[in-house]
Design a protein around this motif. Structure first.
Motif, PDB file in Angstrom:
ATOM      1  N   GLY A 223     113.727 -13.279   3.764  1.00  0.00           N
ATOM      2  CA  GLY A 223     114.577 -12.625   4.711  1.00  0.00           C
ATOM      3  C   GLY A 223     114.386 -12.380   6.298  1.00  0.00           C
ATOM      4  N   GLY A 224     113.113 -12.996   6.388  1.00  0.00           N
ATOM      5  CA  GLY A 224     112.942 -13.051   8.138  1.00  0.00           C
ATOM      6  C   GLY A 224     113.924 -13.687   8.621  1.00  0.00           C
TER       7      GLY A 224
ATOM      8  N   GLU B  48     120.143 -17.785  -0.711  1.00  0.00           N
ATOM      9  CA  GLU B  48     120.511 -18.081   0.475  1.00  0.00           C
ATOM     10  C   GLU B  48     119.436 -17.855   1.597  1.00  0.00           C
ATOM     11  N   THR B  49     118.307 -17.133   1.324  1.00  0.00           N
ATOM     12  CA  THR B  49     117.117 -16.998   2.143  1.00  0.00           C
ATOM     13  C   THR B  49     116.317 -18.511   1.959  1.00  0.00           C
ATOM     14  N   VAL B  50     116.447 -18.818   0.531  1.00  0.00           N
ATOM     15  CA  VAL B  50     115.562 -19.832   0.576  1.00  0.00           C
ATOM     16  C   VAL B  50     116.448 -21.161   1.006  1.00  0.00           C
ATOM     17  N   THR B  51     117.758 -21.325   1.148  1.00  0.00           N
ATOM     18  CA  THR B  51     118.400 -22.231   1.839  1.00  0.00           C
ATOM     19  C   THR B  51     118.097 -22.265   3.065  1.00  0.00           C
ATOM     20  N   ALA B  52     118.035 -21.106   3.725  1.00  0.00           N
ATOM     21  CA  ALA B  52     118.108 -20.938   5.406  1.00  0.00           C
ATOM     22  C   ALA B  52     116.512 -21.684   5.437  1.00  0.00           C
ATOM     23  N   GLN B  53     115.502 -21.395   4.848  1.00  0.00           N
ATOM     24  CA  GLN B  53     114.157 -21.809   5.312  1.00  0.00           C
ATOM     25  C   GLN B  53     114.165 -23.350   4.866  1.00  0.00           C
TER      26      GLN B  53
ATOM     27  N   GLY C  46     117.516  -3.863   4.830  1.00  0.00           N
ATOM     28  CA  GLY C  46     118.066  -4.176   6.153  1.00  0.00           C
ATOM     29  C   GLY C  46     116.988  -5.251   6.955  1.00  0.00           C
ATOM     30  N   GLY C  47     116.218  -5.885   6.374  1.00  0.00           N
ATOM     31  CA  GLY C  47     115.222  -6.753   6.840  1.00  0.00           C
ATOM     32  C   GLY C  47     114.102  -6.241   7.893  1.00  0.00           C
ATOM     33  N   HIS C  48     113.798  -4.818   7.426  1.00  0.00           N
ATOM     34  CA  HIS C  48     112.965  -4.018   8.304  1.00  0.00           C
ATOM     35  C   HIS C  48     111.470  -4.790   8.219  1.00  0.00           C
ATOM     36  N   ARG C  49     110.871  -5.092   7.206  1.00  0.00           N
ATOM     37  CA  ARG C  49     109.541  -5.714   7.087  1.00  0.00           C
ATOM     38  C   ARG C  49     109.493  -6.343   5.912  1.00  0.00           C
TER      39      ARG C  49
ATOM     40  N   ILE D 100     107.486 -21.918   1.784  1.00  0.00           N
ATOM     41  CA  ILE D 100     106.691 -20.436   2.159  1.00  0.00           C
ATOM     42  C   ILE D 100     105.591 -20.874   3.448  1.00  0.00           C
ATOM     43  N   GLU D 101     105.673 -22.036   4.143  1.00  0.00           N
ATOM     44  CA  GLU D 101     104.527 -21.895   5.234  1.00  0.00           C
ATOM     45  C   GLU D 101     105.015 -21.278   6.598  1.00  0.00           C
ATOM     46  N   CYS D 102     106.177 -21.218   6.703  1.00  0.00           N
ATOM     47  CA  CYS D 102     106.654 -19.968   7.568  1.00  0.00           C
ATOM     48  C   CYS D 102     106.819 -18.570   7.236  1.00  0.00           C
TER      49      CYS D 102
END
Length: 584
Positions: free
Chosen positions: A192-193, A236-241, A204-207, A184-186
């Motif tokens: 999804g950012g 996947e969003t958690v994997t990315a971070q 669509g990743g808007h906000r 969560i630190e980023c």
């Protein structure tokens, strides 16, 4: 059952979304709200601030954010933990006290210090402290805790220690909370950012909304976000971070070494991902120290080269600029953005970036930029530049050092003013040398292939650590992972990203995440502040890799893994504008 500790995050860097603090407080239930403001570059910025005014050295933006929401946090019992204190946590704590008085509020404020080290030859030198000082302030009923340079994850680990009473020997729990804190630190990166597959997100990743970690007594957690906020929380969003700015499987911290290869992720419903299985081992006997120095001065000018004979035009400029100011410290980067036989100037043009770094401000300043401008009527046909002549600016150099755990005076200053020393961990262990992991000896099996972009099958996340870069790549399915781990070798990476070929590259596998992580030593030179790369923080390195066209196994599916995509919850707000956002 004990209710989990709900830790939200409202800032991933100095300059993140200004309104996030209020959004997180208004969006739903929280126990703690954290804000991360410090990066290696930020410490340099704060160091220069403090040179001008010794009373500064903290993130001034945080005070403005807090002015609008301190009352809300106090009313709702949400405790605030932030490293916005930077180089001057005591100064920020005092400023918050003044703010509270002005607002007619009563706030108990604690702070953590001891990270700053006396280095006469450095602009800043700060040890990365752990979480027990934060916990001591919270145990003393602080409403707000301000720190200097602690590890980013400590902002979440400290509240968990205070809630559950963990000690230094609760290594698995500390490791689990460290993963939650890292996730969560980023800020919005885990919701999804900056996500490779942003087009698949419900909005669509808007906000994307900001994240929450629900931390349980055993250190396991669930990552989620407030309802009716954008983005998504998926495996996947958690994997990315999780792959962001990490090295080998041993994730070193001051309180625990977290084994990233033990992390298990699982869907827990829409916008909820469980994080379990994390194991910890004793921390090292040293603390990392981030050191910033002023490296000199730099300046840049960019020539536009249009049409024919691009290499010859670039060579002419190289010779002319070198003759005018001397070749020491000069760097030329030719970006071939030009396309043949097109009807507009921009599409037909390449860019020649000219950089000069020097200890002499006068040479790097107007002497250089004026020499470039003077070529306007005396160089290649169509000569033009993108900027007017400007002066040089100072740049910083980041290096990493280490000090013994007992070599710093880690102190929690409680709301009462009492100073509580924080002892180093009683048990430490020298970290094992990182051993780069080769792929399976047999390699991928022969199969029919098709030409396609690597990103059709894999996601990636990359970032900076001093002068090094990391590049994490994950497969979307088990079948793709079986191929990827044998196919994506260090040698293959050098073919696809030629700038990595002459460098030392370490390769690590994280099978639970279906991921391989590369650490590329020296890619960023002397660090972000000194780098002249087009992508100075290596943020786009992963997307560059995904864009490469390679031979893909024809039988592997593209798109999200079957059954992994949660249906849109329908609660995301309509796309909003950027009013009130602060970016860098």
């Amino acid at each position: 059952m004990t209710a989990p500790l709900r830790v939200g995050n409202a800032s991933g860097f100095y300059g993140d979304r200004f309104t996030a603090w209020q959004e997180m407080l208004d969006g739903g239930e929280l126990d703690v709200l954290t804000g991360d403001y410090l990066a290696e570059l930020t410490m340099l910025i704060l160091g220069r601030d403090q040179l001008r005014d010794p009373g500064l050295g903290y993130a001034k933006t945080f005070l403005r954010q807090l002015e609008g929401c301190l009352g809300t946090a106090l009313e709702r019992g949400v405790r605030i933990v932030t490293n916005a204190g930077g180089l001057n946590p005591a100064g920020l704590a005092a400023a918050i006290g003044t703010l509270a008085d002005r607002l007619g509020l009563t706030a108990r404020i604690g702070y953590v210090e001891g990270d700053a080290l006396a280095r006469p030859d450095a602009l800043t030198a700060n040890a990365y402290l752990g979480a027990f000082g934060i916990a001591a302030c919270l145990d003393a009923e602080a409403d707000v805790v301000v720190t200097g340079r602690v590890t980013d994850a400590s902002l979440a680990v400290g509240p968990a220690i205070a809630r559950y009473g963990w000690g230094s020997d609760d290594l698995d729990a500390l490791a689990g909370a460290t993963v939650a804190g890292h996730l969560i630190e980023c800020g919005a990166q885990v919701t999804g950012g900056n996500f490779s597959f942003f087009t698949e997100l419900p909005d669509g990743g808007h906000r994307p909304g900001f994240p929450i970690a629900e931390i349980h007594p055993d250190g396991s957690s669930v990552v989620t976000k407030h309802p009716r906020t954008g983005g998504a929380v998926t495996v996947e969003t958690v994997t990315a971070q999780l792959l962001y700015e990490v090295g080998g499987p041993d994730y070193l911290g001051p309180d625990v070494v977290t084994r990233l290869d033990t992390v298990e992720l699982g869907a827990d419903g829409p916008d909820r991902v469980r994080v379990t299985g994390v194991r910890g081992i004793p921390p090292p006997d040293t603390l990392k120290v981030g050191v910033n120095n002023l490296g000199g001065f730099r300046n840049s000018m960019t020539f536009v080269l249009c049409g024919l004979d691009i290499p010859a035009k670039a060579a002419l400029v190289r010779g002319q600029v070198g003759a005018a100011v001397g070749t020491d410290g000069l760097e030329f980067v030719l970006a071939r953005t030009d396309h043949p036989d097109v009807g507009d100037t921009e599409a037909a043009s390449a860019l020649l970036h000219v950089h000069l770094r020097d200890g002499d401000k006068a040479r790097a300043g107007r002497a250089f930029s004026a020499a470039a401008v003077e070529l306007a009527l005396a160089s290649y046909p169509g000569c033009t530049l993108t900027t007017l002549p400007g002066d040089a600016t100072p740049y910083g150099v980041f290096t990493a050092d280490a000090v013994p755990q007992g070599g710093v005076e880690h102190v929690a200053v409680l709301p009462s003013g009492e100073r509580v020393p924080i002892a180093p961990p009683p048990t430490t262990r020298a970290p094992a040398p990182s051993a780069s992991q080769p792929p399976p000896a047999h390699g991928p099996a022969p199969r029919a292939t098709r030409r396609g972009s690597l990103g059709e099958l894999v996601g990636a996340r990359s970032g900076d650590k001093g002068g090094d870069a990391n590049l994490g790549v994950w497969a979307r399915t088990d079948g793709t992972w079986a191929w990827l781990r044998g196919w994506l070798t260090v040698e293959r990476l050098a073919e696809l990203l030629p700038e990595t070929a002459p460098l030392t590259v370490e390769r690590y596998e994280l099978p639970n995440l279906r991921a391989v992580n590369f650490v590329i030593r020296g890619l960023l030179g002397q660090g972000v502040a000194a780098s002249t790369r087009f992508d100075p923080q290596a943020k786009a390195l992963g997307e560059l890799l995904r864009s490469r066209v390679v031979d893909l196994p024809a039988d592997l599916p593209t798109g999200p893994p079957p059954g992994s995509a949660e249906p849109p919850t329908g609660n995301a707000e309509p796309p909003a504008g950027n009013a009130g956002e602060v970016t860098r």
